[in-house]
Design a protein around this motif. Structure first.
Motif, mmCIF file in Angstrom:
data_model
loop_
_atom_site.group_PDB
_atom_site.id
_atom_site.type_symbol
_atom_site.label_atom_id
_atom_site.label_comp_id
_atom_site.label_asym_id
_atom_site.label_seq_id
_atom_site.Cartn_x
_atom_site.Cartn_y
_atom_site.Cartn_z
ATOM 1 N N MET A 179 21.350 32.248 27.192
ATOM 2 C CA MET A 179 21.702 32.464 25.801
ATOM 3 C C MET A 179 20.955 31.477 24.929
ATOM 4 N N ASN A 180 20.341 31.983 23.889
ATOM 5 C CA ASN A 180 19.684 31.124 22.919
ATOM 6 C C ASN A 180 20.664 30.740 21.824
ATOM 7 N N PHE A 181 20.438 29.568 21.264
ATOM 8 C CA PHE A 181 21.272 29.089 20.172
ATOM 9 C C PHE A 181 20.438 29.077 18.900
ATOM 10 N N LYS A 182 21.031 29.579 17.824
ATOM 11 C CA LYS A 182 20.347 29.642 16.536
ATOM 12 C C LYS A 182 20.742 28.466 15.662
ATOM 13 N N CYS A 183 19.773 27.998 14.906
ATOM 14 C CA CYS A 183 20.087 27.026 13.861
ATOM 15 C C CYS A 183 20.909 27.760 12.809
ATOM 16 N N PRO A 184 22.062 27.251 12.438
ATOM 17 C CA PRO A 184 22.902 27.935 11.462
ATOM 18 C C PRO A 184 22.300 27.973 10.060
ATOM 19 N N VAL A 185 21.241 27.218 9.830
ATOM 20 C CA VAL A 185 20.622 27.178 8.503
ATOM 21 C C VAL A 185 19.378 28.056 8.447
ATOM 22 N N CYS A 186 18.400 27.792 9.314
ATOM 23 C CA CYS A 186 17.123 28.507 9.233
ATOM 24 C C CYS A 186 16.981 29.606 10.284
ATOM 25 N N LYS A 187 17.949 29.707 11.194
ATOM 26 C CA LYS A 187 18.022 30.766 12.213
ATOM 27 C C LYS A 187 16.945 30.670 13.300
ATOM 28 N N LYS A 188 16.207 29.562 13.377
ATOM 29 C CA LYS A 188 15.280 29.374 14.495
ATOM 30 C C LYS A 188 16.105 29.242 15.758
ATOM 31 N N GLU A 189 15.519 29.614 16.904
ATOM 32 C CA GLU A 189 16.283 29.627 18.149
ATOM 33 C C GLU A 189 15.713 28.655 19.184
ATOM 34 N N TRP A 190 16.626 28.063 19.972
ATOM 35 C CA TRP A 190 16.293 27.205 21.095
ATOM 36 C C TRP A 190 17.199 27.590 22.254
ATOM 37 N N ASN A 191 16.843 27.119 23.451
ATOM 38 C CA ASN A 191 17.653 27.512 24.611
ATOM 39 C C ASN A 191 18.847 26.607 24.865
ATOM 40 N N SER A 192 19.057 25.585 24.025
ATOM 41 C CA SER A 192 20.282 24.788 24.148
ATOM 42 C C SER A 192 20.747 24.339 22.765
ATOM 43 N N SER A 193 22.044 24.138 22.655
ATOM 44 C CA SER A 193 22.600 23.686 21.378
ATOM 45 C C SER A 193 22.166 22.254 21.066
ATOM 46 N N LEU A 194 21.891 21.472 22.105
ATOM 47 C CA LEU A 194 21.414 20.105 21.900
ATOM 48 C C LEU A 194 20.040 20.102 21.220
ATOM 49 N N GLN A 195 19.206 21.054 21.592
ATOM 50 C CA GLN A 195 17.896 21.159 20.936
ATOM 51 C C GLN A 195 18.045 21.563 19.472
ATOM 52 N N VAL A 196 19.026 22.405 19.182
ATOM 53 C CA VAL A 196 19.278 22.776 17.780
ATOM 54 C C VAL A 196 19.750 21.548 17.004
ATOM 55 N N ALA A 197 20.613 20.748 17.627
ATOM 56 C CA ALA A 197 21.088 19.525 16.976
ATOM 57 C C ALA A 197 19.914 18.582 16.684
ATOM 58 N N ARG A 198 19.017 18.422 17.631
ATOM 59 C CA ARG A 198 17.832 17.570 17.406
ATOM 60 C C ARG A 198 16.970 18.133 16.280
ATOM 61 N N HIS A 199 16.832 19.456 16.247
ATOM 62 C CA HIS A 199 16.086 20.104 15.167
ATOM 63 C C HIS A 199 16.727 19.780 13.811
ATOM 64 N N MET A 200 18.047 19.875 13.747
ATOM 65 C CA MET A 200 18.726 19.638 12.470
ATOM 66 C C MET A 200 18.551 18.199 12.008
ATOM 67 N N PHE A 201 18.653 17.249 12.934
ATOM 68 C CA PHE A 201 18.431 15.849 12.563
ATOM 69 C C PHE A 201 16.972 15.631 12.196
ATOM 70 N N GLY A 202 16.084 16.232 12.946
ATOM 71 C CA GLY A 202 14.648 16.042 12.712
ATOM 72 C C GLY A 202 14.178 16.668 11.421
ATOM 73 N N THR A 203 14.721 17.825 11.096
ATOM 74 C CA THR A 203 14.340 18.489 9.854
ATOM 75 C C THR A 203 14.857 17.677 8.679
ATOM 76 N N GLY A 204 16.146 17.455 8.663
ATOM 77 C CA GLY A 204 16.753 16.591 7.659
ATOM 78 C C GLY A 204 16.535 16.994 6.216
ATOM 79 N N ASP A 205 16.195 18.255 5.978
ATOM 80 C CA ASP A 205 16.041 18.666 4.586
ATOM 81 C C ASP A 205 17.416 18.948 3.970
ATOM 82 N N LYS A 206 17.422 19.239 2.694
ATOM 83 C CA LYS A 206 18.682 19.384 1.961
ATOM 84 C C LYS A 206 19.586 20.474 2.539
#
Length: 75
Positions: free
Chosen positions: A1-28
């Protein structure tokens, strides 16, 4: 199961990767989503970033990953 970013809807294969994306993006929009989720759970985006930077381990990533997992059915 892929996990989607709740903001931009990009997908990763783990929720931890989505969390890293959210911290890394850090936009408004990403910060705003984390802050909105934290209203009921007692954290802000900045709180999580500070904890991640000052505490060993990945507690903030894990906490945000759990929130992201719970939000998947609403996406």
């Amino acid at each position: 199961m892929n996990f989607k970013c709740p903001v931009c809807k990009k997908e990763w294969n783990s929720s931890l990767q989505v969390a890293r994306h959210m911290f890394g993006t850090g936009d408004k929009p990403h910060k705003a989503w984390v802050d909105e989720q934290g209203k009921t759970q007692g954290f802000t985006f900045i709180d999580l970033m500070i904890e991640q930077a000052t505490t060993p381990g990945n507690k903030s990533y894990v906490m945000l990953a759990e929130v992201i997992e719970k939000a998947q059915d609403k996406l």
